[in-house]
Design an enzyme around this catalytic site. Sequence first.
Site, PDB file in Angstrom:
ATOM      1  N   SER A 214      16.806  -9.364 -22.268  1.00 44.03           N
ATOM      2  CA  SER A 214      18.012  -9.554 -23.459  1.00 44.03           C
ATOM      3  C   SER A 214      18.658  -7.950 -23.462  1.00 44.03           C
ATOM      4  O   SER A 214      18.152  -7.073 -22.887  1.00 44.03           O
ATOM      5  CB  SER A 214      17.406  -9.597 -24.916  1.00 44.03           C
ATOM      6  OG  SER A 214      16.953  -8.318 -25.575  1.00 44.03           O
ATOM      7  N   LYS A 215      19.775  -7.847 -24.035  1.00 42.66           N
ATOM      8  CA  LYS A 215      20.572  -6.728 -24.012  1.00 42.66           C
ATOM      9  C   LYS A 215      19.826  -5.866 -24.529  1.00 42.66           C
ATOM     10  O   LYS A 215      20.102  -4.459 -24.485  1.00 42.66           O
ATOM     11  CB  LYS A 215      21.756  -7.055 -24.848  1.00 42.66           C
ATOM     12  CG  LYS A 215      22.725  -7.934 -24.849  1.00 42.66           C
ATOM     13  CD  LYS A 215      23.773  -7.997 -25.775  1.00 42.66           C
ATOM     14  CE  LYS A 215      24.448  -9.378 -26.369  1.00 42.66           C
ATOM     15  NZ  LYS A 215      25.321  -9.852 -25.626  1.00 42.66           N
ATOM     16  N   ARG A 216      18.884  -5.950 -25.478  1.00 42.24           N
ATOM     17  CA  ARG A 216      17.982  -4.891 -26.101  1.00 42.24           C
ATOM     18  C   ARG A 216      17.020  -4.311 -25.258  1.00 42.24           C
ATOM     19  O   ARG A 216      16.461  -3.240 -25.642  1.00 42.24           O
ATOM     20  CB  ARG A 216      17.737  -5.253 -27.544  1.00 42.24           C
ATOM     21  CG  ARG A 216      18.600  -5.296 -28.446  1.00 42.24           C
ATOM     22  CD  ARG A 216      18.061  -6.240 -29.740  1.00 42.24           C
ATOM     23  NE  ARG A 216      17.794  -7.427 -29.645  1.00 42.24           N
ATOM     24  CZ  ARG A 216      18.610  -8.714 -29.035  1.00 42.24           C
ATOM     25  NH1 ARG A 216      19.621  -8.289 -29.249  1.00 42.24           N
ATOM     26  NH2 ARG A 216      17.900  -9.612 -28.959  1.00 42.24           N
TER      27      ARG A 216
END
Length: 443
Positions: A214-216
């Site tokens: 994910s982006k995180r």
Amino acid sequence: MSAVPPSSSVRVRFAPSPTGFFHIGSARTALFNWLYARHCGGTFVLRIEDTDRQRDAEEYLQVLLEGLRWLGLDWDEGPTVGGPYGSYFQSQRGEIYGEYLQKLRDSGRAYDRDGAVWFRVSGEPATIDDRIRGKVQRLEEKDFVIVRSDGSPVFHFVNVVDDIAMAISHVVRGEDHLSNSSKHVELFQAFGRTPPVYAHIPLILKTNGPGKMSKRDSGALIEEYQRRHYLPEAVRNYLCLLGWSSKNDREILPIDEIISLFDLPAINHNNARFDEKKLAHMNGEYVRALPAEEFYDHALPILREEGLLADGPAEDYVRSVLTICQEKLRGLEELPHFCAYFFRENFPMDGDGRKKILASGDPFARVEEFLAAIGQWNGEWAADLLEQFLKTFAAERDRNSSAYIHPLRYAISGQTVGPGFYGMLAVLGRERVLARLVRFSSH
Ligand code: GLU
């Protein structure tokens, strides 16, 4: 637009929704489309799916365009270059969507309910002939909304309309869109069109664990690598391996070779796992392999930005420093720390390094002994002669050269690792080296 006219009718597109920063997964989708277009001599279209207007859209768009440019993924049609199909921003294509909507109304495939416009499904199973997944059959049982009650068109509708209007031949996208494909095939058929060739690329899993990246997750954003001075060629090469391989065990490959080997059926069925360490390692290999002149061009602005060139060192000196450091660097990111002591006298003394050299003998005594001898030496201050000198000097005292090299390196650079020892002495010069040894031994 590209200077060379396309030599094939293959038209692929990268169709990002700029709703966040440029993610590794999106970059890989863009890259695979670009590789396929270049492999076939086709056209790579960039289309911005911005029907969900949001506050940060402009900033996200700029980051995206810059990231694509940085990776060298040049588009033949799209923002900034234009093309024959009108605007490449969905937010500016309302008129086209209106015309296509009318076609569906005329054929009875679109109707209004609760203020929204609905698409009437055929009731027949749709076959998705996927280049990676094989044949997938799915029945779309329920009618679905194509224009919301506020008048905004839904993703499925505009995505298909634009693929038709822009004559897209192949849709290469993330596997998360496989479940949308039956809706899309229905829409193509309702417009009397043969669907494009699909290729749904496997997901990228996070480094540890079963989940999708994910982006995180650490290392997920392209701009992070730009900021950390990664070489774009290295990042691009690494991204190629997330779902594709050369089948000849070679991983570091020039992009032209990847383009000639790349093909859709060669994409792996299994999910790829992101490995930040492997990417860092590959980047190091690229950095060490750069031709000296290119390495210099990359390194200079980094040194300047860190203030290391503030005293205006001679260009020859800077070049010599970079020449001996390049072969030991793990990445340009560590360059300032790696070579700061070549440019300033108040360099930090590494704490762990100090413990290490204290644990392995009496560094102060070794430095003093060496200082006494080298201070008397009138030989030419050159790497090979310094090496001879130190070896003879150590042998006369029944010691290994390393008994001197380690404390000397620490005294001179504040570190226990660095470029080749004798080259470092030679580049720093007699005066600097002696001054640092004096300073260290009178701790
Ligand atoms: N805008 C969609 C996305 O960013 C594009 C999907 C597609 O490639 O068809 O996921």
